[in-house]
Each structure stands twice: as C-alpha cells, then as structure tokens.
Design a protein around this motif. Structure first.
Motif, PDB file in Angstrom:
ATOM      1  N   VAL A  80       0.861  -1.128   0.134  1.00  2.00           N
ATOM      2  CA  VAL A  80       0.008  -0.062   0.014  1.00  2.00           C
ATOM      3  C   VAL A  80       0.884   1.057   0.059  1.00  2.00           C
ATOM      4  O   VAL A  80       0.458   2.235  -0.647  1.00  2.00           O
ATOM      5  CB  VAL A  80      -1.061   0.004   1.241  1.00  2.00           C
ATOM      6  CG1 VAL A  80      -1.673   1.321   1.317  1.00  2.00           C
ATOM      7  CG2 VAL A  80      -2.004  -1.279   0.960  1.00  2.00           C
ATOM      8  N   TYR A  84       0.379   3.964  -2.824  1.00  2.00           N
ATOM      9  CA  TYR A  84       0.073   5.485  -2.480  1.00  2.00           C
ATOM     10  C   TYR A  84       1.312   6.303  -3.223  1.00  2.00           C
ATOM     11  O   TYR A  84       0.897   7.329  -3.843  1.00  2.00           O
ATOM     12  CB  TYR A  84      -0.078   5.668  -0.949  1.00  2.00           C
ATOM     13  CG  TYR A  84      -0.388   6.729  -0.656  1.00  2.00           C
ATOM     14  CD1 TYR A  84      -1.651   7.193  -0.480  1.00  2.00           C
ATOM     15  CD2 TYR A  84       0.602   8.124  -0.335  1.00  2.00           C
ATOM     16  CE1 TYR A  84      -2.225   8.671  -0.276  1.00  2.00           C
ATOM     17  CE2 TYR A  84       0.110   9.246  -0.201  1.00  2.00           C
ATOM     18  CZ  TYR A  84      -1.527   9.549   0.033  1.00  2.00           C
ATOM     19  OH  TYR A  84      -1.753  10.978   0.234  1.00  2.00           O
ATOM     20  N   TYR A 151      -7.523   4.442   0.643  1.00  2.00           N
ATOM     21  CA  TYR A 151      -6.280   3.504   0.956  1.00  2.00           C
ATOM     22  C   TYR A 151      -6.311   2.935   2.261  1.00  2.00           C
ATOM     23  O   TYR A 151      -5.779   1.558   2.277  1.00  2.00           O
ATOM     24  CB  TYR A 151      -5.177   4.271   0.850  1.00  2.00           C
ATOM     25  CG  TYR A 151      -4.654   4.654  -0.319  1.00  2.00           C
ATOM     26  CD1 TYR A 151      -3.909   3.700  -1.128  1.00  2.00           C
ATOM     27  CD2 TYR A 151      -4.968   5.801  -1.208  1.00  2.00           C
ATOM     28  CE1 TYR A 151      -3.273   3.922  -2.476  1.00  2.00           C
ATOM     29  CE2 TYR A 151      -4.530   5.898  -2.423  1.00  2.00           C
ATOM     30  CZ  TYR A 151      -3.761   4.898  -3.065  1.00  2.00           C
ATOM     31  OH  TYR A 151      -3.285   5.068  -4.572  1.00  2.00           O
ATOM     32  N   LEU A 154      -8.445  -0.403   1.253  1.00  3.51           N
ATOM     33  CA  LEU A 154      -7.528  -1.142   0.680  1.00  3.51           C
ATOM     34  C   LEU A 154      -6.518  -1.874   1.602  1.00  3.51           C
ATOM     35  O   LEU A 154      -6.392  -3.235   1.351  1.00  3.51           O
ATOM     36  CB  LEU A 154      -6.791  -0.420  -0.296  1.00  3.51           C
ATOM     37  CG  LEU A 154      -5.935  -1.103  -1.230  1.00  3.51           C
ATOM     38  CD1 LEU A 154      -6.350  -2.353  -2.080  1.00  3.51           C
ATOM     39  CD2 LEU A 154      -5.094  -0.346  -2.139  1.00  3.51           C
ATOM     40  N   LEU A 155      -5.948  -1.131   2.532  1.00  4.53           N
ATOM     41  CA  LEU A 155      -5.043  -1.739   3.272  1.00  4.53           C
ATOM     42  C   LEU A 155      -5.581  -2.955   4.260  1.00  4.53           C
ATOM     43  O   LEU A 155      -5.367  -3.744   4.404  1.00  4.53           O
ATOM     44  CB  LEU A 155      -4.271  -0.778   4.382  1.00  4.53           C
ATOM     45  CG  LEU A 155      -3.405  -1.010   5.306  1.00  4.53           C
ATOM     46  CD1 LEU A 155      -2.094  -1.887   4.657  1.00  4.53           C
ATOM     47  CD2 LEU A 155      -2.803   0.036   6.010  1.00  4.53           C
TER      48      LEU A 155
END
Length: 208
Positions: A80, A84, A151, A154-155
C-alpha cells in the motif's frame, strides 16, 4: 495499537510524506513534501514487498516490537505504501468502485473498458504472491484518469488477502465484495449500468 488505528495512522503518515495534512487535520497544517521518501516507496513496487531497504524507514516503525518473520500484515503495508506513492490520491470510494468509474469513463469516451475488467478479474483469481503486480497495473490505470481510492480500506483488505493463513471463506468474502463493488456500478462494460446512464443525464429544472 489496534489494527484499524494503525492503518489510519499509517495512511496519515503517507499523506504527510506527500505534503498533505493528515485526515481530520486543518488544511493550514500542511507539512513539506518528502520527494525522496515518495520515490523510494514508489520504487519499492519493483521488489518483493518488504525487501527494498530504502522503504524500511517509512514502514518498520509501525511494527516496532513485532517479529519480521511472524507478522502477516507487514507485506500489505509495504504494498500500500508503494501504491500510494505511485498515485497519492485518497478518496472515500473502495478500490473496485474506482475501477468501475474508470471503466465507465473509458466506455463513455468511446474507448475500451474491457482491459480494466480483465485485469480486475485476473487480480481476483491471483495467488497472494502475484497480487502486488496486478494492483500496480490497476493503480497505474487509476492514475491515468486521476481516480482516487480509499487507501485505508484497501490496506484492511490486503492485510487479510495477503495472509497465507487466512481461512478460504474469508478470502472469498473479500473477492466477492470487490466483484460486487465493481459490477454494481459498472454492470457490463459493454453496456453502462442504469446508475451510470442516469449519471450522464442532464438535470432538469423543477421551475416552470
């Protein structure tokens, strides 16, 4: 620190490295951008997660006191961080929803949306060791259109998805969730969904 708090703190750290205020912070509290850090994290995507030494200073502090051999979330954090740095645009929509918006945008412009769907399906069927490669490809597509994603969410998903000891039913739940998020918006990439068609229609005034 609980996992949700660690995940949010980690994304806030990435935002600060990119010269953005942390979530919830005043816009005036904008730190300087660390271009070298972002470049190191972006470059780390070319290596197996957690093996590129120049990325260590930005991830390892979040795992202080934990064994590098036993921690199953570490690799997800490295992935991630790299994603990012590749495309530092945070939004409130899930990754798969962002892909659906991208597919619809391409279809409306007369381009091909099949590549987005094909890559997503390949990701959903991938083995854990191949997930970073597919995510990097898909994130590059989102970056090409400036489409952001959540994010933190997502993580959270990757901490489960990249865990080799995770129960198969929980992995299936993540894959099915992503597929639903994509198709509930995109429908068939050959024909925009009803929701997409409505979003294209101009608003009519209620005044006579």
């Amino acid at each position: 620190m609980s996992e949700p708090k660690r995940a949010q703190a980690f994304i806030n750290r990435l935002r600060r490295l990119n010269g953005e205020p942390a979530a919830g912070a005043a816009s005036s509290d904008t730190p300087p951008r660390h271009a070298g850090a972002m470049a190191a994290l972006r470059h780390s995507l070319a290596f197996d997660p957690g093996t590129y030494l120049k990325a260590f200073p930005y991830v390892e502090p979040f795992f202080a006191g934990e064994s590098a051999c036993s921690n199953v979330h570490r690799k997800a954090y490295y992935v991630v961080a790299g994603l990012y740095a590749l495309h530092p645009v945070q939004s409130d929509q899930p990754f798969a929803t962002s892909l659906a918006r991208l597919a619809l945008s391409r279809a409306r412009k007369g381009g091909s949306a099949e590549g987005v769907e094909t890559r997503l399906m390949a990701l959903l069927g991938a083995q854990a060791e191949n997930i970073p490669q597919y995510l990097r490809q898909l994130m590059a597509l989102l970056a090409s259109e400036g489409e952001g994603c959540d994010y933190v969410a997502l993580l959270d998903d990757l901490c489960l998805w990249m865990n080799p000891a995770a129960p198969s039913e929980r992995l299936d739940h993540v894959r099915q969730k992503w597929a639903r998020q994509f198709y509930q918006l995109a429908g068939s990439v050959d024909e925009p969904s009803d929701a997409a068609k409505k979003s294209d229609q101009p608003e009519t005034s209620s005044k006579g």
